[in-house]
Motif scaffolding. Structure first.
Motif, PDB file in Angstrom:
ATOM      1  N   SER A  38      -9.866   9.776 -12.021  1.00 40.64           N
ATOM      2  CA  SER A  38      -9.107   9.849 -13.256  1.00 40.64           C
ATOM      3  C   SER A  38      -7.608   9.867 -12.992  1.00 40.64           C
ATOM      4  O   SER A  38      -6.809   9.958 -13.912  1.00 40.64           O
ATOM      5  CB  SER A  38      -9.502  11.104 -14.041  1.00 40.64           C
ATOM      6  OG  SER A  38      -9.256  12.242 -13.249  1.00 40.64           O
ATOM      7  N   SER A  39      -7.187   9.769 -11.723  1.00 44.50           N
ATOM      8  CA  SER A  39      -5.759   9.812 -11.430  1.00 44.50           C
ATOM      9  C   SER A  39      -5.276   8.460 -10.909  1.00 44.50           C
ATOM     10  O   SER A  39      -6.055   7.601 -10.516  1.00 44.50           O
ATOM     11  CB  SER A  39      -5.451  10.917 -10.414  1.00 44.50           C
ATOM     12  OG  SER A  39      -6.049  10.601  -9.173  1.00 44.50           O
ATOM     13  N   GLN A  41      -2.672   6.477  -8.226  1.00 45.67           N
ATOM     14  CA  GLN A  41      -1.944   6.624  -6.977  1.00 45.67           C
ATOM     15  C   GLN A  41      -0.889   5.540  -6.873  1.00 45.67           C
ATOM     16  O   GLN A  41      -1.161   4.376  -7.178  1.00 45.67           O
ATOM     17  CB  GLN A  41      -2.903   6.476  -5.782  1.00 45.67           C
ATOM     18  CG  GLN A  41      -3.954   7.560  -5.664  1.00 45.67           C
ATOM     19  CD  GLN A  41      -3.391   8.858  -5.107  1.00 45.67           C
ATOM     20  OE1 GLN A  41      -2.443   8.842  -4.333  1.00 45.67           O
ATOM     21  NE2 GLN A  41      -3.974   9.973  -5.527  1.00 45.67           N
ATOM     22  N   THR A  48       0.313  10.925  -6.020  1.00 47.37           N
ATOM     23  CA  THR A  48      -0.394  10.803  -7.283  1.00 47.37           C
ATOM     24  C   THR A  48       0.625  10.759  -8.412  1.00 47.37           C
ATOM     25  O   THR A  48       1.544  11.584  -8.463  1.00 47.37           O
ATOM     26  CB  THR A  48      -1.328  12.016  -7.497  1.00 47.37           C
ATOM     27  OG1 THR A  48      -2.235  12.071  -6.404  1.00 47.37           O
ATOM     28  CG2 THR A  48      -2.103  11.878  -8.799  1.00 47.37           C
ATOM     29  N   THR A  50       1.385  11.535 -11.922  1.00 44.60           N
ATOM     30  CA  THR A  50       0.807  12.352 -12.991  1.00 44.60           C
ATOM     31  C   THR A  50       1.329  11.948 -14.363  1.00 44.60           C
ATOM     32  O   THR A  50       0.657  12.135 -15.366  1.00 44.60           O
ATOM     33  CB  THR A  50       1.118  13.846 -12.762  1.00 44.60           C
ATOM     34  OG1 THR A  50       2.525  13.980 -12.534  1.00 44.60           O
ATOM     35  CG2 THR A  50       0.367  14.366 -11.554  1.00 44.60           C
TER      36      THR A  50
END
Ligand code: ZN
Length: 143
Positions: A38-39, A41, A48, A50
């Motif tokens: 779900s993240s 990069q 990551t 955000t």
């Protein structure tokens, strides 16, 4: 060929085939982020992301009196203009509601005539790509 379009009329329609958005790294502007679960990069920053920036591409047909004798005017908008048009709504999982930009006024747009094509009805379509406006002291670079 550079053009300064003054389009006090309205956005007539949106080319939904060309409308898309993508995430961009908020540090370096890389637009090739890698999805990991779900993240996101960023391979450039090796971190990551955000809070990715959402970039958008949008082409609209406008009612442009100064060019209406030449044909239909289609403008490929810059990020800032798109955001302005969409600023009164929030993106949700479905993305932006593109119909909301219909009828909005574009005001003055600087652009160049990228190409002229013909639509299925045989009418000329002037494809204009917006360029950053240099007046009013702002720089052309995106923040
Ligand atoms: Zn980055």
């Amino acid at each position: 060929m550079l053009l300064l379009l003054h389009c006090p009329g309205q956005i007539l329609s949106v080319d939904e085939d060309t409308a898309f958005s993508w995430p961009e790294c908020d540090s370096c502007g890389n637009n090739k982020l890698i999805e990991q679960g779900s993240s996101l990069q960023c391979p450039t920053c090796d971190k990551t992301v955000t809070e990715p920036l959402t970039r958008m591409s949008l082409e609209v047909y406008v009612d442009c009196p100064s060019l209406e004798k030449s044909g239909i005017v289609k403008i490929k908008l810059l990020q800032d203009s798109i955001q302005q048009l969409l600023s009164n709504q929030q993106a949700d999982d479905e993305g932006y509601e593109l119909q909301a930009v219909l009828g909005q006024e574009l005001g003055s747009v600087s652009g160049f005539l990228a190409s002229i094509s013909r639509d299925p009805a045989g009418e000329s379509v002037l494809m204009v790509e917006e360029i950053p406006q240099l007046q009013d002291g702002k720089t052309a670079t995106e923040s």
